[in-house]
Write an enzyme that holds these catalytic residues in place. Structure first.
Site: not given
Ligand code: NAP
Ligand code: MG
Length: 500
Positions: A192, A245, A247, A267, A301, A398
């Site tokens: 997804k 995504g 935390t 991650e 990240c 962050e």
């Molecule tokens: P996010 O809101 O956590 O979303 C990541 C993924 O999870 C998306 O596909 C999102 O879907 C999905 N998601 C959202 N709510 C969910 C739930 N309740 N259950 C299951 N899946 C769910 O993160 P983001 O805002 O897209 O990305 C930014 C964050 O990702 C930052 O905090 C960043 O540090 C972190 N990140 C970490 C790494 C690493 O390797 N450590 C790499 C990149 C990013 P939708 O977007 O379709 O709603």
């Protein structure tokens, strides 16, 4: 602002209907319609249908069937050849994939080309080489007092059906991290992508079919995280979730996974330190700090969002960082000269702007960032704050945007206390030519990977992941494939003594 046209191939792909991939068939998502926007131009690219919960059930059934069918029976060598063909197809189509990435995410075309053309195929090739190296062990187990009666062996089997949930940034790289090791291990996968940037995943779905991926081996579901993502995390038919995504969402996945105790790899976010001592080439290192904080407009990240500078060079160094930030060209990301593209969405821009406001309000000294931005596009200027106090929000949370915080340090043990006083532990770097000091600090930082005179180099051979609230488990390297294998021990009685 200068805009450059997308190639006819990329334009045609993006305008196309972006279907789900379930059991080897492309089908339209029956759930909510999602409009995909170009964040630099604020123009709709296309509308996609997200998966319904019934379609998630179908994907789970297709993945389970694949494990028992052609995919599950495919031998390791053929699985490796399939992954190699897939890597070749990504490479062949990298120019178009990079344009799609730039269009849906706003990542500069220059860096999108490196992600699509180099990093992503490299990861698939690397794990293609692992498929036929997954072996167990054989040994003489000591059972009770007896050492001669038994032989034992271990088998390493695919963990089963994997749900891969990825964020919007650098998705061809994210797909490499998730799909390459899980498919190499022989798992069946349901991917997804993020609803903000799902088109590269749609492209990969085409390529997996073109490469000859058997039905159900890879399934792709579009949709919102709160619907499809959350439903995957609780689904009893899924054996493992691999997630990148935030935390906060990572914690919700752990809670949801408790139902069937599915395995979870995470991650998550970071607040990575970049520590500078006086003996370095200040001009170069200041530029590098800016480049690594503002990479992907800070939506990375591993971004170097906390820069610690030794007091002896603090005043001159922070000016160099500011100059490097001011020199970055903010432009349409298709422009080859563009250093800073937009943020992915209006919501992300609002979030980052709020953080910048809090920095000003809490008394950090803004060195640059308040110059005007174009009316169209979710742009935020590279913003540099000096004299940041470790208790400020910009120092602790962050931001995931182009905001760099500068800290002055003098004493090494106080430095290490502040560096580690964070819930995150993803990455970090130390800049000095004093070997003892570099290694002392590298060992002292509580994070998954540290660079010495380099920040966050990505190599499929080097384990990648976070400590503390930056994650669970590791990706890349042998560690990455182990996350998708389970061990079975088989004991055989070989002696002639009767055993009850
Ligand atoms: P996010 O809101 O956590 O979303 C990541 C993924 O999870 C998306 O596909 C999102 O879907 C999905 N998601 C959202 N709510 C969910 C739930 N309740 N259950 C299951 N899946 C769910 O993160 P983001 O805002 O897209 O990305 C930014 C964050 O990702 C930052 O905090 C960043 O540090 C972190 N990140 C970490 C790494 C690493 O390797 N450590 C790499 C990149 C990013 P939708 O977007 O379709 O709603
Ligand atoms: Mg989100």
């Amino acid at each position: 602002m200068e805009e450059l046209d997308f190639s006819p191939e990329a334009a045609a792909f993006m305008a196309r209907d972006h279907l789900l991939l379930i059991g080897g068939k492309r089908v339209r998502g029956e759930g909510a319609e999602i409009v995909i926007e170009n964040p630099a131009r604020q123009e709709a690219i296309t509308t996609i249908g997200s998966a319904s919960l019934a379609q998630l059930d179908e994907a789970v059934a297709a993945a389970r069937a694949a494990l028992k069918g052609e995919w599950g029976r495919m031998n390791a060598r053929d699985r490796g050849l399939l992954l190699t063909r897939f890597a070749e197809l990504i490479e062949k189509n990298a120019a178009v994939i990079a344009e799609v990435l730039t269009a849906e995410l706003g990542q500069t075309h220059r860096s999108a080309k490196a992600v699509a053309g180099t990093l992503s195929p490299q990861i698939f090739r690397y794990y293609a080489g692992w498929t036929d190296k997954i072996v167990g062990e054989a040994f003489d187990p000591i059972v009770g007092m007896d050492t001669q009666q038994f032989m034992a062996m271990t088998m390493r089997e695919p963990i089963g059906v994997v749900g891969a949930i990825i964020p919007w940034n650098a998705s061809p790289g994210m797909m490499g991290l998730k799909l390459a090791p899980s498919l190499a291990a022989g798992c069946a996968v349901i991917l997804k992508p993020a609803e903000l940037a799902p088109l590269c995943a749609s492209y990969f779905a085409d390529l997996w079919q073109e490469a000859g991926g058997p039905p159900g081996s890879l399934n792709v579901l579009h949709g919102y995280g709160a619907d499809v993502g959350a439903a995957m995390a609780v689904h009893d038919g899924i054996d493992k979730i691999t997630f990148t995504g935030s935390t906060a969402v990572g914690k919700s996945i752990v809670a949801a996974a408790a139902g069937n105790l599915k395995k979870v790899t995470l991650e998550l976010g970071g607040k990575s330190p970049f520590i500078v001592f006086p003996d370095v080439d200040q001009d170069l290192v200041a530029k590098t700090a800016a480049a690594w904080c503002f990479v992907a407009s800070g939506q990375a990240c591993v971004a170097a969002s906390r820069v610690f500078v030794h007091a002896d060079i603090y005043d001159s160094f922070i000016e160099k960082v500011r100059d490097a930030a001011l020199a970055m060209k903010l432009a349409d990301p298709m422009d080859a000269q563009c250093d800073i593209g937009p943020l992915v969405s209006a919501q992300q821009k609002a979030r980052v702007t709020e953080h910048i406001r809090s920095g000003v309000e809490q008394g950090a000294r803004m060195l640059c960032g308040d110059e005007p931005v174009p009316d169209v596009g979710h742009f935020v200027r590279p913003t540099v704050f000096a004299d940041v106090d470790p208790d400020m929000r910009i120092a602790r949370e962050e931001i995931f945007g182009p905001v760099l915080s500068l800290f002055k340090f003098d004493d090494e043990s106080e430095l290490m206390r502040v560096v580690n006083d964070t819930p995150f532990g993803l990455s970090g770097s130390v800049w000095t030519h004093n070997l003892e000091r570099a290694l002392r600090i590298a060992r002292g930082i509580d994070a998954g990977q540290i660079g010495i005179n380099v920040h966050a180099p990505m190599s499929p051979q080097t384990p990648f992941g976070g400590n503390k609230q930056s994650g669970w488990g590791r990706e890349f390297a042998r560690n990455g494939i182990e996350e998708f294998l389970k061990v079975k021990a088989i004991t055989i009685k070989i002696g002639d003594k009767p055993v009850l």
